[in-house]
Design an enzyme around this catalytic site. Structure first.
Site, PDB file in Angstrom:
ATOM      1  N   ALA A 108       0.843  -1.157  -0.114  1.00  0.00           N
ATOM      2  CA  ALA A 108       0.029   0.038   0.077  1.00  0.00           C
ATOM      3  C   ALA A 108       0.847   1.303  -0.009  1.00  0.00           C
ATOM      4  CB  ALA A 108      -1.085  -0.066   1.189  1.00  0.00           C
ATOM      5  N   LYS A 109       0.278   2.279  -0.264  1.00  0.00           N
ATOM      6  CA  LYS A 109       0.990   3.651  -0.082  1.00  0.00           C
ATOM      7  C   LYS A 109      -0.081   4.700   0.048  1.00  0.00           C
ATOM      8  CE  LYS A 109       5.209   5.060  -0.450  1.00  0.00           C
ATOM      9  NZ  LYS A 109       6.601   4.101  -0.255  1.00  0.00           N
TER      10      LYS A 109
END
Ligand code: GLU
Length: 423
Positions: A108-109
């Site tokens: 994720a980011k």
């Protein structure tokens, strides 16, 4: 999202890279189609009261690319130019990075579109807490675990943990990593990405027959990653001859005084290198740094630095990608054509998330490891993943970037096969 002509879109580059690796690995498109699309993309717009009493609107993102191998994991970036395609690519790279390191996370980011230099500490705190409240249903120790990235730090992680705990009515240090020690952070987390990158440089040097003792290094970036990489490379005997950050670049043939510079940036304005002096130090352009004739060019700044144009002019023997996505897809093609070895980001900079993993494990067990345990385990995982990627590259006679994608893809596809599809 997909546009086959637009290779400079970082997410498109990731897809191209993935397709090439999959082909070499003998995978069919259906075997990994689920990796082409982030599982969930969240965008939130929210007001924050500024110190002068005015309301200002901010936009935040969180892209959850894959949870096949474990909870979503990845940093939060505060930057004025943050855009969704960049966040998507960064989230995807986290999926691959965690799979190369073989740690039980997806990718994720996220981040907030803002310029931290314009915000007071109180504004930063309100901004962070409001963003956390907006995404609180989508994060958690076994759901999605944010961490620091560009312009975010341990203090910001503390505010996230505190806000999450207040809203959920629980003590959950495992909701974020990269926390301060007094909030359940881990020894050795800060600088872990840079230390890991130095371990990888040492390993590739040995394979390439370059003695790191006295080897020349040009280093782009002197933030959290660059500083730790510089310190470790210096301890390994490397001579850092060129160095830059956003405030400028300089060169010193006999080697930059790294301990002196590390001391200098502790108190310099915004911790920048500008104003540092040393005998024999001359100012250069950032572009000159990328073209320096050195053994290693260590990239520890931002994405898209080695473009097609720069790639034609690189004179380093080996590129070490300590940043995420520093080489464009087209730039990479040129480097490969020119026979310049590149140790890819998804292998090189995994030290950060690897020590995040140690922090999370300690949080889940309510235990604290000592520095030796952290360092031994970091060393073990970095060397093991390096060897896996290097062996794959040798076996298939391909560049290390493709090899790293193959190592990751094989793991991701095997896990998805074992899981099956629901419903
Ligand atoms: N932001 C770092 C990275 O890009 C660390 C992520 C993490 O620890 O979750 O790898």
């Amino acid at each position: 999202m997909e546009n086959n002509n637009n290779n400079s879109n970082p997410y498109q580059s990731l897809l191209n890279q993935m397709d090439e690796a999959a082909k070499i690995a003998g995978l069919e498109p259906d075997d990994y189609i689920f990796l082409r699309y982030p599982e969930r993309e969240i965008t939130v717009n929210f007001p924050v009261k500024m110190d002068d009493g005015q309301l200002r609107m901010f936009t935040g993102h969180r892209v959850q690319h894959s949870s096949i191998r474990g909870p979503y994991k990845g940093g939060l970036r505060y930057h004025p130019n943050l855009d969704m395609d960049e966040v998507r690519a960064l989230a995807g790279w986290m999926t691959f990075k965690c799979a190369v390191a073989d740690i039980p996370y997806g990718g994720a980011k996220g981040g907030i579109v803002c310029d931290p230099c314009e915000l007071s500490d109180y504004e930063m705190e309100r901004l962070t807490r409001t963003y956390t409240a907006k995404i609180v249903d989508f994060i958690g120790p076994s759901i999605d675990i944010p961490a620091p990235d560009i312009n975010t730090n341990a203090q910001i992680m503390s505010w996230i943990m505190d806000t999450y705990g207040k809203l959920e009515g629980c003590y959950a240090p495992g909701v974020v990593t990269g926390k301060p020690l007094e909030m359940g952070g881990s020894l050795g987390r800060q600088g872990a990405a840079g230390r890991g990158a130095a371990i990888i440089t040492r390993e590739i040097a040995a394979k390439a027959g370059i003695n790191l003792e006295g080897a020349s290094v040009a280093l782009q970036g002197f933030g959290n990653v660059g500083r730790a990489a510089a310190e470790s490379l210096h301890l390994l005997g490397a001579r850092i001859v060129a160095l830059c950050d956003i405030s400028g670049a300089f060169y010193c043939k006999t080697g930059i005084d790294i301990p002196g510079l590390l001391e200098y940036v502790k108190t310099s304005p915004r911790h920048l290198i500008k104003g540092f002096t040393q005998d024999g130090l001359t100012p250069i352009d950032n572009d000159d740094l990328l073209r320096a004739k050195v053994d290693f060019l260590v990239l520890a700044a931002m994405e898209n630095q080695i473009t097609r144009k720069v790639a034609k002019e690189v004179q380093a023997r080996i590129l070490v990608e300590a940043a995420n996505g520093p080489t464009t897809y087209e730039g990479n093609k040129i480097l490969v054509e020119r026979g310049i070895t590149t140790v890819p980001d998804i292998l090189t900079n995994s030290g950060g998330v690897v020590v995040s993993y140690f922090e999370w494990v300690q949080n889940m067990q309510h235990m604290a490891w000592d520095m030796e345990t952290i360092n031994c385990n970091l060393e073990r995982i970095m060397v093991q993943s390096f060897n896996e990627v290097y062996t794959m590259a040798e076996k298939k006679d391909i560049p290390m970037r493709e090899a790293a994608y193959i190592v990751a893809l094989k793991r991701l596809v095997a896990t998805q096969k074992a899981r099956g599809f629901f419903p």
